[in-house]
Design an enzyme around this catalytic site. Structure first.
Site, PDB file in Angstrom:
ATOM      1  N   ARG A 103       0.892  -1.176   0.000  1.00  0.00           N
ATOM      2  CA  ARG A 103       0.000   0.000   0.000  1.00  0.00           C
ATOM      3  C   ARG A 103       0.919   1.211   0.000  1.00  0.00           C
ATOM      4  O   ARG A 103       1.635   1.460   0.981  1.00  0.00           O
ATOM      5  CB  ARG A 103      -0.909  -0.009   1.223  1.00  0.00           C
ATOM      6  CG  ARG A 103      -1.593   1.323   1.462  1.00  0.00           C
ATOM      7  CD  ARG A 103      -2.700   1.254   2.485  1.00  0.00           C
ATOM      8  NE  ARG A 103      -3.869   0.556   1.964  1.00  0.00           N
ATOM      9  CZ  ARG A 103      -5.081   0.623   2.509  1.00  0.00           C
ATOM     10  NH1 ARG A 103      -5.285   1.335   3.601  1.00  0.00           N
ATOM     11  NH2 ARG A 103      -6.097  -0.038   1.974  1.00  0.00           N
ATOM     12  N   HIS A 130      -7.394   1.061  -6.279  1.00  0.00           N
ATOM     13  CA  HIS A 130      -7.634   0.156  -5.154  1.00  0.00           C
ATOM     14  C   HIS A 130      -8.349  -1.089  -5.693  1.00  0.00           C
ATOM     15  O   HIS A 130      -9.533  -1.324  -5.431  1.00  0.00           O
ATOM     16  CB  HIS A 130      -8.496   0.878  -4.111  1.00  0.00           C
ATOM     17  CG  HIS A 130      -8.461   0.250  -2.740  1.00  0.00           C
ATOM     18  ND1 HIS A 130      -7.738  -0.889  -2.447  1.00  0.00           N
ATOM     19  CD2 HIS A 130      -9.088   0.611  -1.575  1.00  0.00           C
ATOM     20  CE1 HIS A 130      -7.913  -1.194  -1.165  1.00  0.00           C
ATOM     21  NE2 HIS A 130      -8.718  -0.311  -0.616  1.00  0.00           N
ATOM     22  N   GLN A 133     -10.269  -3.663  -3.360  1.00  0.00           N
ATOM     23  CA  GLN A 133     -11.548  -3.114  -2.896  1.00  0.00           C
ATOM     24  C   GLN A 133     -12.607  -3.268  -3.986  1.00  0.00           C
ATOM     25  O   GLN A 133     -13.722  -3.734  -3.726  1.00  0.00           O
ATOM     26  CB  GLN A 133     -11.379  -1.631  -2.542  1.00  0.00           C
ATOM     27  CG  GLN A 133     -12.658  -0.974  -2.058  1.00  0.00           C
ATOM     28  CD  GLN A 133     -13.089  -1.502  -0.694  1.00  0.00           C
ATOM     29  OE1 GLN A 133     -12.292  -1.511   0.227  1.00  0.00           O
ATOM     30  NE2 GLN A 133     -14.330  -1.929  -0.570  1.00  0.00           N
ATOM     31  N   ASP A 222     -17.256   7.330  -1.007  1.00  0.00           N
ATOM     32  CA  ASP A 222     -15.961   7.162  -0.326  1.00  0.00           C
ATOM     33  C   ASP A 222     -15.627   8.528   0.283  1.00  0.00           C
ATOM     34  O   ASP A 222     -16.253   9.543  -0.028  1.00  0.00           O
ATOM     35  CB  ASP A 222     -14.896   6.713  -1.345  1.00  0.00           C
ATOM     36  CG  ASP A 222     -13.510   6.525  -0.724  1.00  0.00           C
ATOM     37  OD1 ASP A 222     -13.409   6.340   0.503  1.00  0.00           O
ATOM     38  OD2 ASP A 222     -12.509   6.553  -1.483  1.00  0.00           O
ATOM     39  N   CYS A 261     -16.548   1.941   0.851  1.00  0.00           N
ATOM     40  CA  CYS A 261     -15.387   1.058   1.062  1.00  0.00           C
ATOM     41  C   CYS A 261     -14.922   1.073   2.514  1.00  0.00           C
ATOM     42  O   CYS A 261     -14.229   0.151   2.939  1.00  0.00           O
ATOM     43  CB  CYS A 261     -14.258   1.471   0.130  1.00  0.00           C
ATOM     44  SG  CYS A 261     -13.720   3.170   0.355  1.00  0.00           S
ATOM     45  N   ARG A 289     -13.779  -8.441   1.661  1.00  0.00           N
ATOM     46  CA  ARG A 289     -12.344  -8.181   1.460  1.00  0.00           C
ATOM     47  C   ARG A 289     -11.557  -9.446   1.821  1.00  0.00           C
ATOM     48  O   ARG A 289     -10.632  -9.825   1.124  1.00  0.00           O
ATOM     49  CB  ARG A 289     -11.868  -7.001   2.332  1.00  0.00           C
ATOM     50  CG  ARG A 289     -12.495  -5.640   2.003  1.00  0.00           C
ATOM     51  CD  ARG A 289     -12.114  -5.151   0.622  1.00  0.00           C
ATOM     52  NE  ARG A 289     -10.684  -5.175   0.423  1.00  0.00           N
ATOM     53  CZ  ARG A 289      -9.828  -4.220   0.831  1.00  0.00           C
ATOM     54  NH1 ARG A 289     -10.282  -3.144   1.422  1.00  0.00           N
ATOM     55  NH2 ARG A 289      -8.531  -4.327   0.600  1.00  0.00           N
TER      56      ARG A 289
END
Ligand code: CP
Ligand code: NVA
Length: 302
Positions: A103, A130, A133, A222, A261, A289
């Site tokens: 990340r 992402h 996700q 988001d 998310c 996830r």
């Protein structure tokens, strides 16, 4: 498929195979079975930014598959690309571990890791995308609607990494996404063009949330302030006024499922009412996830 860096670089059949495997392993694990296909293998988990869901899901998935997750903060190794070049770090990890997930701020870092390591490299969020996700979200949508083709997502808010990966997933899986953002915060033109080249009419960018949610099966949002943008918070909060997912917006599409998310900032991009309403499927997304990550690790590393 060596790496998982972006949805855009995967073929549709590869994405569908990952979704199938996620569903299969989800059921298999819920029954109490265990698949130790990664016994003796290690995953390096490099985090330049905070994380709850991504870190926990990779760590738990890796352990459930019998492997060892190894968490690394940039300060532990003298910074990414600071104490030594990224290309050297990639080749050292390649000689020891069996996979890397990272990340990072810059997307170029995960690309460079993947170029220099022969072991799989997974993008666990960059400023650009992402993908893990997006795929857990698609898995969740398929569970709730029994199909993907023709589903319309109204994405309300920032045209950011999450929106971009969702748009590519929609394009590859014949779904539609209408992104409603304030002026200056739209999805970049290249993403809009590329997704519409993959599947004509996939992505539409507008500036009106009310118009976006019309006929949408899903309302997605988001944060207005992504990790690394903390200094812009005051300006962003002012600029995003009128773009919250709240009771007023939900009333325009009363059957739409609510997705986020997470982490959610109640009172900003989403109201408490929207988070907690019966149509909210935000915790199904969060759970998935784990199930998607487990499938991804098995596919790439076993
Ligand atoms: N959605 C998501 O990636 O959450 P974390 O930042 O907590 O990993
Ligand atoms: N857009 C957000 C997503 C967090 C999971 C960020 O990059 O901070």
């Amino acid at each position: 498929m060596k790496d998982f860096l972006s949805v855009s670089s995967c073929r549709t059949d590869e994405l569908l195979e990952l979704l199938e495997l996620s569903d299969t392993l989800k059921k298999y694990y819920k029954k109490g079975n265990r698949d130790l296909c990664l016994a003796g293998k290690s995953l390096i988990m490099l985090f330049e930014k905070p994380s709850l869901r991504t870190r926990m899901s990779f760590q738990i998935a890796m352990s459930q598959l019998g492997g060892s997750p190894i968490y690394v903060k940039p300060e532990d190794i003298g910074g990414i690309g600071k104490r030594e070049p990224i290309k050297d770090m990639a080749r050292v990890l390649d000689r020891m571990a069996n996979g890397i997930m990272a990340r990072t701020f810059s997307h170029d870092v995960v690309v460079e890791l993947a170029n220099y390591a022969e072991i799989p490299v997974i993008n666990a969020l960059t400023d650009w995308s992402h993908p893990c996700q997006a795929m857990a979200d698609i898995m969740t949508i398929r569970e709730h609607f029994g199909k993907l083709e023709g589903i319309k997502i109204a994405y309300i808010g920032d045209g950011n990494n999450v929106a971009r990966s969702l748009a590519f997933a929609c394009a590859k899986l014949k779904m539609k996404i209408v992104v409603a953002s304030p002026k200056g915060y739209e999805l970049d033109k290249e993403t809009i063009q590329r997704t519409n080249e993959i599947s004509a009419g996939t992505t539409t960018q507008i500036n009106d949330p009310a118009l976006a949610v019309k006929d949408a099966q899903i309302i997605y949002t988001d944060t207005w302030v992504s990790m690394g943008q903390e200094d812009e918070k005051a300006k962003r909060v002012a600029d995003f006024q009128g773009f919250a997912v709240d009771g007023k917006l939900m009333a325009l599409a009363p059957k739409a499922k609510i997705m986020h998310c997470l982490p959610a900032y109640r009172g900003y991009e989403i109201s408490d009412e929207a988070m907690e309403c019966p149509n909210s499927i935000v915790f199904d997304e969060a759970e998935n996830r784990l199930h998607f990550q487990r499938a991804l690790l098995k596919k790439l590393m076993s």
